[in-house]
Design a protein around this motif. Structure first.
Motif, PDB file in Angstrom:
ATOM      1  N   GLU A 140       8.456   2.855   9.926  1.00 31.06           N
ATOM      2  CA  GLU A 140       7.578   2.947  11.085  1.00 31.06           C
ATOM      3  C   GLU A 140       6.124   3.056  10.617  1.00 31.06           C
ATOM      4  OE1 GLU A 140       7.477   5.373  15.347  1.00 31.06           O
ATOM      5  OE2 GLU A 140       8.448   6.248  13.581  1.00 31.06           O
ATOM      6  N   TYR A 141       5.247   2.424  11.345  1.00 27.63           N
ATOM      7  CA  TYR A 141       3.810   2.390  11.029  1.00 27.63           C
ATOM      8  C   TYR A 141       3.527   1.680   9.708  1.00 27.63           C
ATOM      9  CZ  TYR A 141       3.766   6.071  14.575  1.00 27.63           C
ATOM     10  OH  TYR A 141       3.934   6.785  15.718  1.00 27.63           O
ATOM     11  N   ALA A 142       4.385   0.750   9.326  1.00 26.20           N
ATOM     12  CA  ALA A 142       4.178   0.017   8.074  1.00 26.20           C
ATOM     13  C   ALA A 142       2.915  -0.830   8.155  1.00 26.20           C
ATOM     14  CB  ALA A 142       5.387  -0.861   7.788  1.00 26.20           C
ATOM     15  N   VAL A 143       2.247  -0.992   7.008  1.00 27.46           N
ATOM     16  CA  VAL A 143       1.046  -1.818   6.917  1.00 27.46           C
ATOM     17  C   VAL A 143       1.272  -2.874   5.840  1.00 27.46           C
ATOM     18  CG1 VAL A 143      -0.459   0.080   7.632  1.00 27.46           C
ATOM     19  CG2 VAL A 143      -0.024  -0.304   5.194  1.00 27.46           C
ATOM     20  N   PRO A 144       0.515  -3.968   5.837  1.00 31.87           N
ATOM     21  CA  PRO A 144       0.645  -4.964   4.774  1.00 31.87           C
ATOM     22  C   PRO A 144       0.357  -4.342   3.408  1.00 31.87           C
ATOM     23  CG  PRO A 144      -0.620  -5.840   6.608  1.00 31.87           C
ATOM     24  CD  PRO A 144      -0.440  -4.394   6.881  1.00 31.87           C
ATOM     25  N   PRO A 145       1.017  -4.817   2.352  1.00 32.07           N
ATOM     26  CA  PRO A 145       0.823  -4.238   1.011  1.00 32.07           C
ATOM     27  C   PRO A 145      -0.627  -4.241   0.548  1.00 32.07           C
ATOM     28  CG  PRO A 145       2.742  -5.680   1.038  1.00 32.07           C
ATOM     29  CD  PRO A 145       2.063  -5.856   2.360  1.00 32.07           C
ATOM     30  N   VAL A 146      -1.433  -5.176   1.038  1.00 30.18           N
ATOM     31  CA  VAL A 146      -2.819  -5.242   0.595  1.00 30.18           C
ATOM     32  C   VAL A 146      -3.619  -4.032   1.066  1.00 30.18           C
ATOM     33  CG1 VAL A 146      -3.688  -6.528   2.593  1.00 30.18           C
ATOM     34  CG2 VAL A 146      -4.792  -6.813   0.360  1.00 30.18           C
ATOM     35  N   VAL A 147      -3.190  -3.364   2.141  1.00 28.70           N
ATOM     36  CA  VAL A 147      -3.958  -2.246   2.701  1.00 28.70           C
ATOM     37  C   VAL A 147      -3.996  -1.051   1.756  1.00 28.70           C
ATOM     38  CG1 VAL A 147      -4.086  -0.573   4.588  1.00 28.70           C
ATOM     39  CG2 VAL A 147      -3.678  -2.985   5.088  1.00 28.70           C
ATOM     40  N   PRO A 148      -2.848  -0.501   1.294  1.00 28.54           N
ATOM     41  CA  PRO A 148      -2.943   0.623   0.347  1.00 28.54           C
ATOM     42  C   PRO A 148      -3.589   0.229  -0.975  1.00 28.54           C
ATOM     43  CG  PRO A 148      -0.652  -0.091   0.621  1.00 28.54           C
ATOM     44  CD  PRO A 148      -1.457  -0.785   1.674  1.00 28.54           C
ATOM     45  N   LEU A 149      -3.415  -1.038  -1.391  1.00 28.67           N
ATOM     46  CA  LEU A 149      -4.063  -1.479  -2.624  1.00 28.67           C
ATOM     47  C   LEU A 149      -5.576  -1.493  -2.440  1.00 28.67           C
ATOM     48  CD1 LEU A 149      -3.762  -2.453  -5.497  1.00 28.67           C
ATOM     49  CD2 LEU A 149      -3.461  -4.791  -4.627  1.00 28.67           C
ATOM     50  N   LEU A 150      -6.036  -1.948  -1.282  1.00 26.30           N
ATOM     51  CA  LEU A 150      -7.465  -1.883  -0.986  1.00 26.30           C
ATOM     52  C   LEU A 150      -7.950  -0.437  -1.050  1.00 26.30           C
ATOM     53  CD1 LEU A 150     -10.199  -2.982   0.147  1.00 26.30           C
ATOM     54  CD2 LEU A 150      -9.253  -2.576   2.428  1.00 26.30           C
ATOM     55  N   GLY A 151      -7.175   0.482  -0.472  1.00 29.92           N
ATOM     56  CA  GLY A 151      -7.561   1.886  -0.479  1.00 29.92           C
ATOM     57  C   GLY A 151      -7.721   2.442  -1.877  1.00 29.92           C
ATOM     58  N   ARG A 152      -6.836   2.032  -2.778  1.00 28.09           N
ATOM     59  CA  ARG A 152      -6.937   2.508  -4.163  1.00 28.09           C
ATOM     60  C   ARG A 152      -8.220   2.005  -4.824  1.00 28.09           C
ATOM     61  NH1 ARG A 152      -0.913   2.207  -6.906  1.00 28.09           N
ATOM     62  NH2 ARG A 152       0.285   3.041  -5.160  1.00 28.09           N
ATOM     63  N   PRO A 487       3.279   8.713  -0.646  1.00 26.08           N
ATOM     64  CA  PRO A 487       3.111   8.584   0.810  1.00 26.08           C
ATOM     65  C   PRO A 487       4.180   9.366   1.556  1.00 26.08           C
ATOM     66  CG  PRO A 487       2.916   6.446  -0.270  1.00 26.08           C
ATOM     67  CD  PRO A 487       3.406   7.412  -1.307  1.00 26.08           C
ATOM     68  N   THR A 488       3.796  10.032   2.639  1.00 32.27           N
ATOM     69  CA  THR A 488       4.714  10.842   3.430  1.00 32.27           C
ATOM     70  C   THR A 488       4.641  10.428   4.892  1.00 32.27           C
ATOM     71  OG1 THR A 488       3.036  12.533   3.895  1.00 32.27           O
ATOM     72  CG2 THR A 488       4.314  12.788   1.856  1.00 32.27           C
ATOM     73  N   GLU A 489       5.517  11.034   5.690  1.00 27.06           N
ATOM     74  CA  GLU A 489       5.483  10.787   7.134  1.00 27.06           C
ATOM     75  C   GLU A 489       4.127  11.176   7.711  1.00 27.06           C
ATOM     76  OE1 GLU A 489       7.684   9.429   9.102  1.00 27.06           O
ATOM     77  OE2 GLU A 489       9.285   9.144   7.636  1.00 27.06           O
ATOM     78  N   GLU A 490       3.566  12.266   7.208  1.00 26.88           N
ATOM     79  CA  GLU A 490       2.267  12.728   7.696  1.00 26.88           C
ATOM     80  C   GLU A 490       1.179  11.697   7.418  1.00 26.88           C
ATOM     81  OE1 GLU A 490      -0.894  16.385   6.905  1.00 26.88           O
ATOM     82  OE2 GLU A 490       1.080  16.383   5.942  1.00 26.88           O
ATOM     83  N   ASP A 491       1.243  11.066   6.217  1.00 24.91           N
ATOM     84  CA  ASP A 491       0.234  10.058   5.888  1.00 24.91           C
ATOM     85  C   ASP A 491       0.346   8.847   6.809  1.00 24.91           C
ATOM     86  OD1 ASP A 491      -0.761  11.526   3.721  1.00 24.91           O
ATOM     87  OD2 ASP A 491       0.846  10.789   2.428  1.00 24.91           O
ATOM     88  N   ALA A 492       1.560   8.483   7.188  1.00 19.35           N
ATOM     89  CA  ALA A 492       1.758   7.283   7.989  1.00 19.35           C
ATOM     90  C   ALA A 492       1.121   7.395   9.367  1.00 19.35           C
ATOM     91  CB  ALA A 492       3.248   6.992   8.135  1.00 19.35           C
ATOM     92  N   VAL A 493       1.071   8.620   9.912  1.00 13.11           N
ATOM     93  CA  VAL A 493       0.521   8.800  11.249  1.00 13.11           C
ATOM     94  C   VAL A 493      -0.788   9.552  11.215  1.00 13.11           C
ATOM     95  CG1 VAL A 493       2.795   8.748  12.319  1.00 13.11           C
ATOM     96  CG2 VAL A 493       1.839  10.941  11.569  1.00 13.11           C
TER      97      VAL A 493
END
Length: 497
Positions: A140-152, A487-493
């Protein structure tokens, strides 16, 4: 603000021209930087509204979030931004060079450089990286793989921006302000248009008039990350509302989106031109001799992070530093700041002048020299020349202290005597090092009579790092060993900010 900068500001007003406060450029400016201008929605914590970016002055890319409070649109923006920024970042991970030394290694021959208008742009990248690097790519609340990589990567750049002397992420107002003093306040210097109006005014136009014109938000909108309140009320809010009311009507929605893009482009385009103009102005300055070494450190950092991300299951940066990581980071920053201050002074007489005012350096004329003096008091005869430098500078140095000259950094000088003479001070120095191994000094290695020379306590010699426990050995008084930043449930939301 230093004493010399205050004087330079007064001179700028008197002479109606910005004053250079350095003789060389102390930062690296890439031949192909990425200019990144973010905009956020007023009243929302780090809600992206638009961005203009690109590595070519004639090819800006505009990204828009039509409804900044819409979560899906925010992450669609993050994904597109990630594709553009990561494409630029990855383009430098192709060509390597060998680094000579005892343990030979390889690093990339160049590295990415991101230019933002002001420190607010760095803050945006820091918060945006935190908001995206821990997102999940599944469930749930999944994002494209490029999003967390951008964040890093955004977090990496934001952390390097805190590192003294680093040029991987540069706020343009800070880079320009470090090299010029204007006739306006520091708050006014935060306006990129007003700052460049002083440093590079139009031909035949007074910087006072140019800066006044630059304060008109109609012609020079704020450089972000927040927008002008008048624009928000009169143009942005109606455009967003018009887009929101076109749900179910593709043609109307397309027209509303085009109108919103035109409005936001009008806010970003003037800053886009100013950014490239600022980069050109900085390139006109001759780089200091130590700039290349600091850029090599940046390339090392980039090479190491690319290797880390390419390793087995690399973890994202933690939400907050652990006790040990924070202590190590603070130690690195303190040592880097000391080295950067020293390198700037050794590169630049105007920066060294601040140390002269503080009594930690002096400049004067060599009035006596004994270049062939031999010290035979020990078991082995040694070449130990002595010179006397006459100076007017105020001194807070003591007999027995060691100093060195920027002109002969490998040579050490020890103060033997300080003798006041009619408003001057004669400083007697004994020299060692930088003269070879024979008992005859090579030509030019010893300051000659009549030579103007500077000596100071400034040194960029290597400073060993502090001793810290391993992260796994963090004592219970400091929270004990931290958990891995998974990543945790809290991070997802989590809220966007």
């Amino acid at each position: 603000m230093t004493s010399l900068t205050s004087l330079a500001r007064a001179l700028a007003v008197q002479q109606e021209a910005a004053q250079q406060i350095t003789t060389v450029r102390h930062t690296h400016i890439s031949e192909r930087p990425l200019v990144f201008i973010p905009l956020t929605l007023a009243g929302e914590a780090n809600a992206p509204l638009a961005a203009m970016l690109g590595d070519s002055p004639g090819e800006p890319q505009l990204l828009v979030v039509p409804q900044p409070r819409n979560r899906d649109q925010r992450f669609a923006f993050a994904a597109e931004l990630g594709r553009l920024i990561l494409s630029y970042v990855d383009s430098f991970a192709r060509h390597q060079e060998e680094v000579p030394g005892k343990n030979s290694r390889w690093r990339f021959s160049d590295a990415p450089q991101i230019l933002v208008p002001n420190p607010g742009g760095v803050g945006f990248m820091q918060l945006f990286g935190r908001s995206t690097r821990l997102r999940r790519t599944y469930g749930e609340y999944a994002v494209p793989p490029v999003v967390p990589l951008l964040g890093r990567w955004l977090t990496f750049f934001a952390e390097r921006a805190e590192y003294p002397g680093s040029s991987l992420l540069l706020p343009m107002t800070s880079a320009l302000g470090a090299h010029w003093a204007t006739g306006q306040s520091s708050v006014e210097d935060a306006n990129l248009a007003a700052l460049l109006a002083w440093i590079d005014p139009p031909v035949g136009v007074s910087p006072f008039d140019a800066a006044l014109a630059a304060e008109d938000p109609e012609h020079f909108p704020p450089a972000g990350p927040t927008t002008d309140p008048t624009f928000d009320a009169e143009r942005l809010a109606p455009a967003i509302d018009r887009y929101a009311r076109t749900d179910g009507n593709p043609a109307a929605r397309s027209r509303a989106l085009a109108l919103l893009q035109d409005n936001l482009r009008s806010q970003l385009a003037p800053t886009w031109d100013l950014m490239w103009r600022g980069a050109d102005v900085l390139r006109q300055l001759t780089p200091g001799s130590t700039v290349v070494n600091r850029w090599a450190e940046d390339r090392d950092a980039y090479t190491n992070y690319v290797a880390y991300l390419g390793g087995d299951n690399p973890l994202p940066q933690a939400r907050r530093d652990s006790a040990v990581a924070a202590a190590r980071r603070l130690s690195r920053l303190e040592r880097a700041q000391a080295a950067y201050d020293a390198q700037r002074a050794l590169d630049d007489p105007l920066v060294m002048a601040e140390f002269r005012l503080a009594g930690e350096a002096f400049s004067g004329t060599v009035v006596a020299a004994s270049p062939d003096r031999i010290d035979d008091s020990g078991a082995r005869r040694k070449l130990r020349p002595r010179i006397t430098v006459r100076t007017r500078d105020p001194l807070r140095l003591n007999v027995g202290q060691s100093v060195s000259s920027p002109a002969r950094q490998s040579q050490n000088a020890q103060i033997l005597a300080l003798t006041p003479i009619d408003g001057f001070v004669d400083v007697e120095l004994e020299l060692s090092g930088g003269m070879g191994r024979s008992l005859t000094a090579p030509p030019g290695s010893i300051p000659a009579e009549g030579e103007l020379i500077t000596y100071s306590t400034v040194s960029d010699a290597f400073q060993p790092s502090g001793q810290f426990p391993d992260v796994a050995d963090t004592p219970w008084t400091h929270g004990g060993p931290p958990a891995p930043p998974m990543p945790t449930e809290e991070d997802a939301v989590e809220a966007w900010s």
